[in-house]
Design an enzyme around this catalytic site. Structure first.
Site, PDB file in Angstrom:
ATOM      1  N   ASP A   8       0.876  -1.380  -0.198  1.00 24.54           N
ATOM      2  CA  ASP A   8      -0.313   0.276   0.121  1.00 24.54           C
ATOM      3  C   ASP A   8       0.915   0.687  -0.076  1.00 24.54           C
ATOM      4  O   ASP A   8       1.513   1.210   0.735  1.00 24.54           O
ATOM      5  CB  ASP A   8      -0.735  -0.238   1.028  1.00 24.54           C
ATOM      6  CG  ASP A   8      -2.054  -0.678   1.168  1.00 24.54           C
ATOM      7  OD1 ASP A   8      -1.793  -2.237   0.158  1.00 24.54           O
ATOM      8  OD2 ASP A   8      -2.735  -1.029   2.436  1.00 24.54           O
ATOM      9  N   ASP A 130     -14.766  -3.702  -0.935  1.00 26.14           N
ATOM     10  CA  ASP A 130     -14.728  -4.379  -0.071  1.00 26.14           C
ATOM     11  C   ASP A 130     -16.309  -3.851   0.696  1.00 26.14           C
ATOM     12  O   ASP A 130     -16.341  -2.389   0.454  1.00 26.14           O
ATOM     13  CB  ASP A 130     -13.728  -2.948   0.499  1.00 26.14           C
ATOM     14  CG  ASP A 130     -12.365  -3.229  -0.486  1.00 26.14           C
ATOM     15  OD1 ASP A 130     -12.261  -4.437  -1.037  1.00 26.14           O
ATOM     16  OD2 ASP A 130     -11.811  -2.299  -1.188  1.00 26.14           O
TER      17      ASP A 130
END
Length: 241
Positions: A8, A130
């Protein structure tokens, strides 16, 4: 089952967020490109890259890092964060990304994304749904999980399966970055409502037992983030499954 390490990115740095909260950031003293090379050396063939700045702002703010990792041609890269238009999809493909992860726009504008599936093919796109459980309903926040949307997981997962999508990345937001274990019940639910999809599990994986549990559940892949960064699990151990 594919073992997919994750990186990330925020302002070019390797970070992790807790439950998608930008105020709860942990920075790691790794160079992203060097870390990707280490994962390749350990036997990884795929890498999951997230532009956290882009996910929130809608602009590719870490594209140079993504391009550099893809250009090394040591890993097949699936990348997302900030994809809002077809131009964005093409830009990532032109940058060398093998599979574009489509999240917020997949929740907000499914008609648009269905056209992309037809145009680019099932293997070039990964739908990211998500999710966060709210009063028994699996909701789908967007924009880096900062905005609430009306769509639900139960509506969109079957819809994308019927539209010809192949890859579904599903993260339980409450477990992301928490090392609290994957939500096996969530993934069983997804497999029931959209069995055609190859499910990539993400969020909460702590150790080898978690990887083994996901393999037993026959998911298509698992994304490993914080557990690798903090040495709770090694890629060699994950591959041993």
């Amino acid at each position: 089952m594919q073992i997919i390490p994750a990186i990330d990115l925020r302002a070019g740095r390797v970070v992790r967020l807790k439950q998608g909260d930008y105020a709860q950031e942990t920075r790691y003293e790794f160079d992203a490109c060097a870390l990707a090379a280490d994962y390749a050396d350990a036997g990884a063939t795929w890498l999951h890259l997230v532009d956290l700045d882009g996910a929130k702002s809608g602009a590719f703010e870490n594209l140079r890092v993504i391009e550099k990792i893809a250009a090394a041609e040591r890993l097949a890269v699936q990348a997302g964060g900030g994809v809002r238009s077809e131009d964005d999809v093409q830009r990532l493909l032109d940058a060398g990304v093998a599979r574009v992860v489509v999240g917020s726009v997949a929740v907000r504008e499914p008609e648009k994304v269905e056209k992309w599936i037809s145009r680019y093919g099932e293997d070039r796109l990964c739908i990211a749904l998500d999710t966060r459980n709210e009063n028994g309903v699996w909701r789908l926040p967007s924009a880096g999980w900062t905005q609430s949307e009306g769509a639900t997981l139960d509506e969109l997962a079957p819809r994308y399966a019927n539209a010809g999508a192949k890859h579904l990345l599903c993260t339980d937001i409450s477990r992301d970055g928490m090392l609290s274990g994957p939500n096996l019940d969530l993934y069983k639910h997804v497999q029931r409502i959209a069995p055609q999809l190859s499910l990539i599990a993400s969020g909460g994986v702590r150790d080898l037992a978690d990887v083994q549990a996901l393999r037993t559940q026959d998911v298509g892949g698992v994304v490993l983030g914080r557990s690798l960064l903090e040495g709770k699990l090694t890629l060699a151990e994950a591959f041993s499954c």
